[in-house]
Design an enzyme around this catalytic site. Structure first.
Site, PDB file in Angstrom:
ATOM      1  N   GLY A  68      76.118  32.438   2.715  1.00 51.08           N
ATOM      2  CA  GLY A  68      77.367  32.934   3.291  1.00 51.08           C
ATOM      3  C   GLY A  68      77.753  31.987   4.408  1.00 51.08           C
ATOM      4  N   TRP A 112      80.901  38.234   1.405  1.00 52.81           N
ATOM      5  CA  TRP A 112      80.726  39.449   2.206  1.00 52.81           C
ATOM      6  C   TRP A 112      80.958  39.169   3.696  1.00 52.81           C
ATOM      7  CZ3 TRP A 112      75.778  41.100   4.836  1.00 52.81           C
ATOM      8  CH2 TRP A 112      75.873  42.407   5.337  1.00 52.81           C
ATOM      9  N   GLN A 162      79.125  25.119   8.148  1.00 54.50           N
ATOM     10  CA  GLN A 162      77.903  25.811   7.708  1.00 54.50           C
ATOM     11  C   GLN A 162      77.660  25.557   6.223  1.00 54.50           C
ATOM     12  OE1 GLN A 162      78.760  29.877   8.743  1.00 54.50           O
ATOM     13  NE2 GLN A 162      78.226  29.613  10.900  1.00 54.50           N
ATOM     14  N   SER A 205      71.959  45.680  -8.569  1.00 55.93           N
ATOM     15  CA  SER A 205      71.757  45.222  -7.186  1.00 55.93           C
ATOM     16  C   SER A 205      71.035  46.312  -6.410  1.00 55.93           C
ATOM     17  CB  SER A 205      73.096  44.898  -6.522  1.00 55.93           C
ATOM     18  OG  SER A 205      72.865  44.441  -5.198  1.00 55.93           O
ATOM     19  N   GLN A 225      70.417  41.636  -7.988  1.00 51.01           N
ATOM     20  CA  GLN A 225      70.838  40.969  -6.748  1.00 51.01           C
ATOM     21  C   GLN A 225      70.194  41.728  -5.598  1.00 51.01           C
ATOM     22  OE1 GLN A 225      74.930  40.209  -4.383  1.00 51.01           O
ATOM     23  NE2 GLN A 225      74.778  39.155  -6.332  1.00 51.01           N
ATOM     24  N   LYS A 268      70.263  30.876  15.527  1.00 53.34           N
ATOM     25  CA  LYS A 268      71.404  31.033  16.435  1.00 53.34           C
ATOM     26  C   LYS A 268      71.266  32.216  17.383  1.00 53.34           C
ATOM     27  CE  LYS A 268      75.371  31.973  14.455  1.00 53.34           C
ATOM     28  NZ  LYS A 268      76.365  31.786  13.369  1.00 53.34           N
ATOM     29  N   TYR A 284      83.905  44.693  -0.769  1.00 53.52           N
ATOM     30  CA  TYR A 284      83.985  43.771   0.373  1.00 53.52           C
ATOM     31  C   TYR A 284      85.404  43.786   0.950  1.00 53.52           C
ATOM     32  CZ  TYR A 284      79.479  41.851  -1.224  1.00 53.52           C
ATOM     33  OH  TYR A 284      78.161  41.686  -1.605  1.00 53.52           O
ATOM     34  N   GLU A 294      76.178  22.108   5.932  1.00 51.45           N
ATOM     35  CA  GLU A 294      74.780  22.088   6.403  1.00 51.45           C
ATOM     36  C   GLU A 294      73.876  22.791   5.380  1.00 51.45           C
ATOM     37  OE1 GLU A 294      74.135  23.829  10.334  1.00 51.45           O
ATOM     38  OE2 GLU A 294      72.038  24.252   9.826  1.00 51.45           O
ATOM     39  N   PRO A 319      69.948  35.149   2.589  1.00 56.06           N
ATOM     40  CA  PRO A 319      68.780  34.262   2.715  1.00 56.06           C
ATOM     41  C   PRO A 319      68.492  33.863   4.164  1.00 56.06           C
ATOM     42  CG  PRO A 319      70.670  33.041   1.879  1.00 56.06           C
ATOM     43  CD  PRO A 319      71.050  34.494   1.856  1.00 56.06           C
TER      44      PRO A 319
END
Ligand code: NAP
Length: 319
Positions: free
Chosen positions: A286, A21, A292, A154, A180, A220, A54, A295, A211
């Site tokens: 995402g 997304w 990212q 969802s 979802q 950030k 999306y 990490e 999340p």
């Protein structure tokens, strides 16, 4: 990587997964998708989330092209997509889960993804205007046609989900197996309270989204909105208000302090906190860049650092 059953099904999903997304087509093209999906797969991810809506279908095209390039065995990964909003504004083409739309949607998604079937087909939102029986039958038929393996919901209410399960049971149809929903340190009520009976009584699965609350829980946004972040993208004004919510930012700053004590990043702690919940089948991450992904995948190692004491500190911060 840890693998968890998707609800009461026999299929196992990686506890961390990757979604597309905003990122696929919006922020990364096919090469970026290959890089992100490749890094995730290497870390053990076997589930990739997508939706018809999306980027107006382009996200599915990007993922399909990336999968072609990656050339993985089809049995080694799972792909989901979703139906509801549609791609056109005709009366039967948007915001509906009617039978015709569901068949049209799955055919379009498979074409764009260039796949013979998806593993999980989700009703992206409930449709109060279509009898739930019609939707359940259509989703059952999609599975019988071999175009999807499992189906789910969802952001449906617990009552709507139970109604769908009961109709399926009554008629011996394929039942929805997973919800979802959004779940993170800042958005918890529906997952923890409303859905509790779904997990307890039906063993319903949960592929949870956002999340990191769209990045807010990475820390950030603690000193403003950085350039080239989701908060700086055009057309996402509704999200921007959340990124400047001072009360939330103050909590995230405290979470960053705790993360530093644990030798982890703020994002890793926020993801690991989601992973601690046994009702979560998979945490869909995402990423707008491959760093990212790398990490975030290490959040698996942070789970054991979330001792009862650390969990208590987190509970206090977000109380
Ligand atoms: N069913 C639904 O209705 C629904 C709704 C939303 C999402 N989803 C699914 O769930 C997936 C995940 O949701 P989400 O993208 O909102 O998840 P998220 O983890 O809350 O946010 C991901 C975004 O946060 C930033 N980020 C990620 N890791 C970071 C890190 N380590 N450090 C700093 N920034 C980081 C990136 O954005 P920037 O770099 O651009 O800032 C990234 O795109 C979606 O891709 C989609 O598949 C489903």
């Amino acid at each position: 990587m840890e693998y968890r059953h998707l609800g009461r099904t026999g299929i196992k999903v990686s506890a961390l997964s990757l979604g597309s997304w905003i990122t696929f087509h919006g922020q990364v093209g096919v090469d970026g998708a290959v890089e992100a999906m490749g890094a995730a797969y290497e870390a053990g991810v076997n589930f990739f989330d997508n939706a018809e809506s999306y980027a107006g279908g382009k996200s599915e095209e990007v993922m399909g092209a990336a999968l072609k390039k990656l050339g993985w065995r089809r049995s080694s990964y799972l792909v989901s997509t979703k139906v509801y909003w549609g791609l056109y504004s005709g009366v039967n083409e948007k915001n509906t889960l009617n039978r015709k739309r569901i068949f049209d949607a799955i055919n379009g998604s498979l074409k764009r993804l260039d796949l013979e079937f998806v593993d999980l087909f989700l009703c992206h939102r409930p449709d109060p205007e279509t009898p739930v029986e019609e939707t359940v039958w259509a989703m059952h038929n999609v599975i019988e046609q071999g175009k999807a393996i499992y189906w789910g919901t969802s952001e449906w209410s617990a009552g709507e989900i139970v109604a769908a399960i009961e109709i399926a049971e009554r008629h011996h149809l394929h039942k929805p197996v997973t919800e979802q929903t959004q779940y993170n340190l800042l958005v918890r009520q529906r997952f923890e309270e409303e859905y509790a009976r779904l997990f307890r009584d039906y063993g319903y699965g949960a592929t949870i989204f956002s999340p990191l609350a769209s990045g807010l829980l990475s820390g950030k946004y603690s000193n403003g909105i950085p350039a080239s972040s989701r908060g700086s993208l055009e057309g996402l004004d509704w999200l921007r208000d959340r990124f400047t919510d001072q009360a939330a930012i103050d909590k995230v700053k405290k979470l960053s302090g705790l993360a530093a004590d644990l030798g982890a990043t703020t994002a890793q702690v926020a993801l690991a906190w989601c992973l601690k919940n046994p009702n979560v089948s998979t945490v869909i991450t995402g990423a707008s860049r491959v760093g990212q992904v790398r990490e975030n995948m290490k959040a698996m190692d942070v789970v054991e650092k979330l001792t009862p004491g650390a969990m208590e500190r987190i509970a206090e911060i977000f109380s």
